[in-house]
Design a protein around this motif. Structure first.
Motif, short mmCIF file in Angstrom:
data_model
loop_
_atom_site.label_atom_id
_atom_site.label_comp_id
_atom_site.label_asym_id
_atom_site.label_seq_id
_atom_site.Cartn_x
_atom_site.Cartn_y
_atom_site.Cartn_z
N THR A 1 24.31 -60.48 133.11
CA THR A 1 23.38 -60.60 133.96
C THR A 1 23.70 -59.96 135.18
N HIS A 2 22.84 -59.40 136.05
CA HIS A 2 22.98 -58.76 137.22
C HIS A 2 21.59 -58.48 138.06
N PRO A 3 21.08 -59.90 138.74
CA PRO A 3 19.92 -59.83 139.28
C PRO A 3 20.25 -59.34 140.85
N GLY B 1 18.60 -66.26 143.91
CA GLY B 1 17.65 -66.21 142.91
C GLY B 1 16.83 -64.62 143.10
N SER B 2 16.66 -64.02 141.95
CA SER B 2 15.91 -62.70 142.39
C SER B 2 15.12 -62.45 140.86
N ASN B 3 13.96 -61.82 141.00
CA ASN B 3 13.07 -61.52 139.89
C ASN B 3 12.89 -59.84 139.94
N TYR C 1 19.52 -70.19 135.92
CA TYR C 1 18.22 -70.13 135.43
C TYR C 1 17.45 -68.87 135.45
N GLY C 2 16.57 -68.41 134.44
CA GLY C 2 16.25 -67.31 134.12
C GLY C 2 16.98 -65.87 134.08
N LEU C 3 18.08 -65.96 133.46
CA LEU C 3 18.98 -64.92 133.49
C LEU C 3 18.35 -63.87 132.41
N GLY C 4 18.20 -62.70 132.83
CA GLY C 4 17.50 -61.82 131.96
C GLY C 4 16.22 -61.57 132.56
N GLU C 5 15.44 -62.20 131.75
CA GLU C 5 13.93 -61.75 132.27
C GLU C 5 13.02 -63.16 132.46
N MET D 1 12.20 -66.99 144.60
CA MET D 1 12.33 -68.18 145.19
C MET D 1 12.26 -69.42 144.09
N GLU D 2 11.26 -69.15 143.28
CA GLU D 2 10.97 -70.19 142.17
C GLU D 2 12.32 -70.04 141.34
N ILE D 3 12.83 -69.02 140.92
CA ILE D 3 14.03 -68.76 139.99
C ILE D 3 15.13 -69.51 140.57
#
Lengths: 124, 381
Positions: free
Chosen positions: B328-330, B111-113, B17-21, B28-30
């Motif tokens: 991706t690299h969060p 997950g990471s933002n 989920y949410g790869l990129g932006e 936590m939501e991601i």
């Protein structure tokens, strides 16, 4: 053997403040260790004694960190092979960062920080 | 005699989920949205999760924080922070927990933002008293030192490094989830702004948002899945240092330990592997890991990429999603190596699908080449 009030980490920095570059030598296995620690990483002994570093080293690997002039400009960040068989992160003074090569022979000195820095052998 | 852990656990589902932006969403939501995707993929309910394997860049007590957020009370939790390799290392602890009966459904999640929250790599602050006086820019300065030494010892060139970046980008162009999909040439990499010699900005992984989750189940539970299970055939975990200063050899990573452990458990050799998913934090990583994992002789990693073997259509595809360099690299990439391998093994990889793909190697890296974890995943037990 002297009883130091501080642990090896504080002791190393106290020596530096006194202008001395000291390393730990294991009384059990005869090998040096760095960073300073309580137990020898080679044999587990706690018989680590402080001895004066020879100051002799060579460049094991080096990178030039690129930075805008207004932020202080490029600088050298390097890993040194000390003659005692341990490695240490440091930098080279008295030589432009781009002119430092793996294998260059160095001598240690202590700067005003104080921290251990290195100068190429023969360089002013 | 130790317990045989080969194929005692299977991947039942994976989620992204949410790869990129993913603007406006917390780490936590991601993560939770990736968990939902993985559970749906597995056909497993959240309430069945009784083992939690997680860490992140935000929560000091990641186990309790993530379990609380998900509303689960795991029987087993491992939130060991090995760095980005952790999620591959959890293949070991999760399989141990499943094989001993401590849990039946293990959830690995992250997950990471960090991209939309701060725009730069988020690293926990930890004093480095023997590096700090010399102004390290960790992690890149450490990887730059290893790269410089590899070039010195083996004649690896900046062009070899650039070939790694281009190989990842070639794959990313086939992946709709990849963050950077524009064509990239070796010359563009060579002309990119230098950050820490010999590494340029194009030798560095992305900074993105993103979440990933993997559901592992017991052999018994695996028999009831609607999709074919992907078996955890083998794994190995090793770390030799934390600071680059104390790395035994700059050109030999602990993958040289974790890899053979994984191959031995799986009962296979590098020649049997169909695809490789590596943690490519910097372009030197895949070169070191292909050598250390036994896919080419020490010092020949650069040649492996320059000869094109890793690219789409090559004999041994590497980082088929585009990797940390282009997909991706969060902050921590490890979980994405497992997810991509599972999608490939199941034949769900769309335009980037590798044909005849039955056995995959995944490899996580953490810290400054410090902690390494290898997993071998296969369609056959």
């Amino acid at each position: 053997m002297t009883d130091f009030p501080n642990g090896p980490d504080a002791q190393f920095r106290q020596f530096l403040a006194e202008g001395r570059f000291m390393l730990q030598l294991c009384g059990a296995c005869g090998r040096h260790v760095f960073a300073p620690r309580v137990l020898c990483k080679h044999c587990g002994s706690d018989r680590l004694d402080w001895v004066a570093a020879s100051g002799r080293a060579t460049v094991h690997a080096a990178t030039v960190v690129r930075q805008k002039p207004e932020k202080g400009g490029d600088y050298l960040y390097a890993l040194m092979d000390l003659a005692e068989g341990v490695r240490m992160i440091s930098t080279v003074v008295g030589t432009p960062p781009d002119a430092v090569r793996i294998g260059d022979r160095l001598r240690a000195e202590i700067d005003d920080t104080p921290r251990v820095v290195f100068r190429k052998e023969g360089a002013a | 005699m130790s317990m045989d852990l080969r194929s005692k656990a299977a991947v039942a589902g994976v989620g992204l989920y949410g790869l990129g932006e993913a603007p406006g969403e917390t780490h936590m939501e991601i993560m939770a949205r990736a968990v939902k995707a993985a559970l749906d993929d597995a056909g497993v309910a959240l309430a069945e999760v009784d083992g939690l394997f997680t860490t992140n860049m935000n929560n000091l007590l990641a186990g309790p924080s993530v379990a609380e957020y998900l509303g689960i009370v795991p029987r087993v939790t491992d939130a060991t922070n090995f760095g980005g390799s952790a999620f591959v290392a959890y293949l070991q602890s999760a399989t141990m927990a499943i094989a001993t009966g401590l849990c039946e459904v293990a959830l690995i999640c992250y997950g990471s933002n960090q991209r939309t929250a701060s725009g730069k790599l988020h690293s926990p602050v930890e004093p480095q008293p023997y590096e700090a006086p010399y102004k390290p820019r960790n992690p890149i300065t450490a990887y730059a030192l290893a790269t410089a030494r590899h070039m010195h010892d083996f004649g690896t060139t900046r062009r070899d490094l650039a070939e790694v970046a281009v190989s990842m980008r070639d794959w990313a162009q086939l992946n709709p989830d990849a963050f950077l999909r524009d064509p990239l040439s070796v010359d563009e990499v060579l002309a990119a702004r230098m950050v820490a010699d010999p590494l340029s900005v194009r030798d560095c992984c992305l900074v993105t948002d993103g979440g990933g989750a993997v559901v592992l189940v017991s052999e018994a539970r695996a028999r009831t899945l609607r999709k074919a299970p992907v078996w955890v055939r083998g794994f190995g975990v090793a770390h030799t240092h934390k600071s680059i200063m104390e790395m035994p050899e700059l050109t030999i990573s602990p993958a040289a330990i974790s890899g053979p452990l994984a191959f031995d458990m799986a009962g296979v050799t590098p020649k049997d592997i169909d695809i490789v998913e590596l943690y490519d934090a910097f372009t030197i990583n895949p070169i070191l890991f292909m050598e250390d994992l036994g896919f080419c002789p020490k010092g020949q990693g650069g040649r492996f990429f320059t000869e094109g073997h890793s690219r789409p259509g090559g004999r041994l595809p590497v980082n088929t999603n585009g990797g940390g360099l282009s997909c991706t690299h969060p902050g921590m990439y490890g979980v994405f190596t497992i997810i991509e391998a599972v999608q490939q093994l199941r034949g769900e990889a769309g335009a980037r699908q590798v044909s005849d793909c039955a056995l995959a190697l995944v490899h996580g890296n953490g810290g400054t080449l410090a902690s390494q974890a290898t997993g071998i995943l296969g369609l056959e037990r």
